[in-house]
Motif scaffolding. Structure first.
Motif, PDB file in Angstrom:
ATOM      1  N   THR A 229      -8.430  -4.050   1.732  1.00 38.68           N
ATOM      2  CA  THR A 229      -9.706  -4.496   1.170  1.00 38.68           C
ATOM      3  C   THR A 229     -10.003  -3.802  -0.158  1.00 38.68           C
ATOM      4  O   THR A 229     -10.722  -4.340  -0.989  1.00 38.68           O
ATOM      5  N   PHE A 230      -9.441  -2.608  -0.356  1.00 38.80           N
ATOM      6  CA  PHE A 230      -9.604  -1.888  -1.619  1.00 38.80           C
ATOM      7  C   PHE A 230      -8.467  -2.197  -2.590  1.00 38.80           C
ATOM      8  O   PHE A 230      -8.685  -2.321  -3.794  1.00 38.80           O
ATOM      9  N   VAL A 231      -7.255  -2.294  -2.053  1.00 42.10           N
ATOM     10  CA  VAL A 231      -6.083  -2.485  -2.910  1.00 42.10           C
ATOM     11  C   VAL A 231      -6.212  -3.751  -3.744  1.00 42.10           C
ATOM     12  O   VAL A 231      -5.773  -3.797  -4.908  1.00 42.10           O
ATOM     13  N   THR A 232      -6.827  -4.784  -3.198  1.00 41.32           N
ATOM     14  CA  THR A 232      -6.904  -6.074  -3.891  1.00 41.32           C
ATOM     15  C   THR A 232      -8.130  -6.218  -4.793  1.00 41.32           C
ATOM     16  O   THR A 232      -8.303  -7.262  -5.427  1.00 41.32           O
ATOM     17  N   LEU A 233      -8.975  -5.192  -4.889  1.00 43.14           N
ATOM     18  CA  LEU A 233     -10.165  -5.287  -5.726  1.00 43.14           C
ATOM     19  C   LEU A 233      -9.800  -5.264  -7.206  1.00 43.14           C
ATOM     20  O   LEU A 233      -8.980  -4.450  -7.646  1.00 43.14           O
ATOM     21  N   ASP A 234     -10.420  -6.146  -7.988  1.00 46.06           N
ATOM     22  CA  ASP A 234     -10.126  -6.215  -9.424  1.00 46.06           C
ATOM     23  C   ASP A 234     -10.402  -4.892 -10.127  1.00 46.06           C
ATOM     24  O   ASP A 234      -9.663  -4.497 -11.025  1.00 46.06           O
ATOM     25  N   CYS A 235     -11.460  -4.201  -9.721  1.00 46.39           N
ATOM     26  CA  CYS A 235     -11.824  -2.969 -10.426  1.00 46.39           C
ATOM     27  C   CYS A 235     -10.822  -1.841 -10.206  1.00 46.39           C
ATOM     28  O   CYS A 235     -10.849  -0.833 -10.926  1.00 46.39           O
ATOM     29  N   PHE A 236      -9.931  -1.984  -9.217  1.00 41.84           N
ATOM     30  CA  PHE A 236      -8.937  -0.944  -8.938  1.00 41.84           C
ATOM     31  C   PHE A 236      -7.516  -1.381  -9.282  1.00 41.84           C
ATOM     32  O   PHE A 236      -6.560  -0.656  -8.995  1.00 41.84           O
ATOM     33  N   ARG A 237      -7.347  -2.546  -9.883  1.00 40.31           N
ATOM     34  CA  ARG A 237      -6.003  -3.088 -10.111  1.00 40.31           C
ATOM     35  C   ARG A 237      -5.161  -2.206 -11.031  1.00 40.31           C
ATOM     36  O   ARG A 237      -3.936  -2.200 -10.939  1.00 40.31           O
ATOM     37  N   SER A 238      -5.793  -1.453 -11.918  1.00 39.38           N
ATOM     38  CA  SER A 238      -5.034  -0.603 -12.847  1.00 39.38           C
ATOM     39  C   SER A 238      -4.621   0.727 -12.236  1.00 39.38           C
ATOM     40  O   SER A 238      -3.909   1.510 -12.860  1.00 39.38           O
TER      41      SER A 238
END
Length: 340
Positions: A229-238
């Motif tokens: 649920t966190f890995v796929t968040l746009d804000c964490f993609r980098s």
């Protein structure tokens, strides 16, 4: 009044008061619509009350809940035996978020399963790695909730009268507490063990107001534990996946209730919210901007550090399960990944 030091003001009503500069206090941030009138429920025979209280107390004390003194316990028994005093406690229970929309019959039954507990100033209620399944309702005093990190504890929120702690564990969504709780002033809790909670659910029937969780405990517990649920968040993609997994492991599962204000326009934010279930509405200047549901991410700008001032108000419109990430946790973990 009740023989214990309780009063109608001990648990605050859900009408919102002045908001703090930081939106990290869960005890006054509710904006409920008017509740339906309570219906009169069945009351247990007086002779059954004390044995029920004694059984509940033994269970809670065996699980490490801090007992009150014997004189206070005697006062609690007296309050439960006296119908008028017991009804006052039922009304106080109705002011808490978790039980506000349950039936009078349910509250009449569940009140006999609560056990009072007292904590001195600076006494720990539990630590973040502890396992536990009991709920605490703050009657008087105040608790600080914090994440235990290598560099020290990171304060995430403050809980005052009417606030609850431990509801994810009570519902079976998380085996561990995930967050430490400490009394910052002398504090009284009413505690409820999960086994007694489920006993009343079986005897009285589950309240419709809690069905969004009770009917889907297995699926929701999987969502709470699922780091994707966190890995796929746009804000964490980098960010490196290992970094994101640590962010998830150090976020807090939280249950939010209808009418609960998660973010207040114009205040300073410290948390971001990832909706695993439920729904919320986003408002600005009193106007509805959007209605969001599962998968919504709110407040990430405050956590990343781009803008801590909340640009809108966010209110839960249904019972919701979220994961909450604090800005200090984010930056501490990020500092361990220089390439991020």
């Amino acid at each position: 009044m009740v023989a214990m030091p309780l009063s109608r003001q001990s648990i605050r009503s859900s009408t919102p008061g002045p908001q703090p500069q930081d939106d990290d206090d869960q005890s006054t941030t509710f904006a409920r619509s008017p509740r339906r009138p309570a219906t009169t429920g069945s009351r247990p025979p007086t002779q059954e009350i004390v044995p029920r209280i004694e059984a509940a107390s033994r269970t809670c004390w065996a699980k490490g809940i801090q007992p009150v003194s014997e004189p206070r316990m005697q006062s609690w028994r007296k309050s439960m035996e006296e119908p008028k005093l017991r009804q006052q406690l039922v009304k106080l229970l109705a002011r808490t978020a978790i039980f506000a929309d349950t039936t009078e019959r349910f509250r009449q039954a569940i009140i006999l399963k609560f056990v009072p507990a007292e904590y001195e100033a600076n006494q720990q209620v539990w630590d973040g790695d502890a396992e536990g399944s009991w709920l605490g309702v703050v009657v008087t005093g105040r608790l600080h909730l914090s994440l235990q990190r290598v560099v020290g504890n990171i304060l995430t929120t403050s809980i005052g009268p009417g606030g609850t702690i431990g509801d994810p564990s009570l519902f079976g969504l998380s085996e561990k507490r995930c967050i430490a709780a400490i009394a910052i002033v002398p504090t009284m809790l009413l505690t409820l063990d999960a086994a007694h909670f489920h006993e009343i659910l079986d005897a009285v029937g589950p309240p419709p107001s809690l069905s969004l969780i009770l009917d889907h405990v297995d699926q929701l517990s999987q969502l709470v534990a699922n780091a994707e649920t966190f890995v796929t968040l746009d804000c964490f993609r980098s960010l490196e996946k290992k970094c994101v997994l640590q962010l998830h492991a150090n976020s807090e599962p939280r249950i939010c209730y209808p009418g609960q204000v998660l973010m207040m326009e114009g205040t300073l934010g410290k948390d971001m919210f990832v909706f695993l279930s439920g729904a919320c509405r986003v408002e600005k200047d009193g106007r509805l901007l959007a209605e969001l549901s599962r998968g919504a991410v709110l407040g990430e700008l405050a956590v990343i550090g781009l803008d801590r001032v909340r640009s809108a108000t966010v209110v839960c419109s249904s019972l919701s399960v979220v994961r909450v990430l604090h800005t200090d946790v984010f930056h501490e973990i990020l500092s361990g990944f220089p390439a991020a």
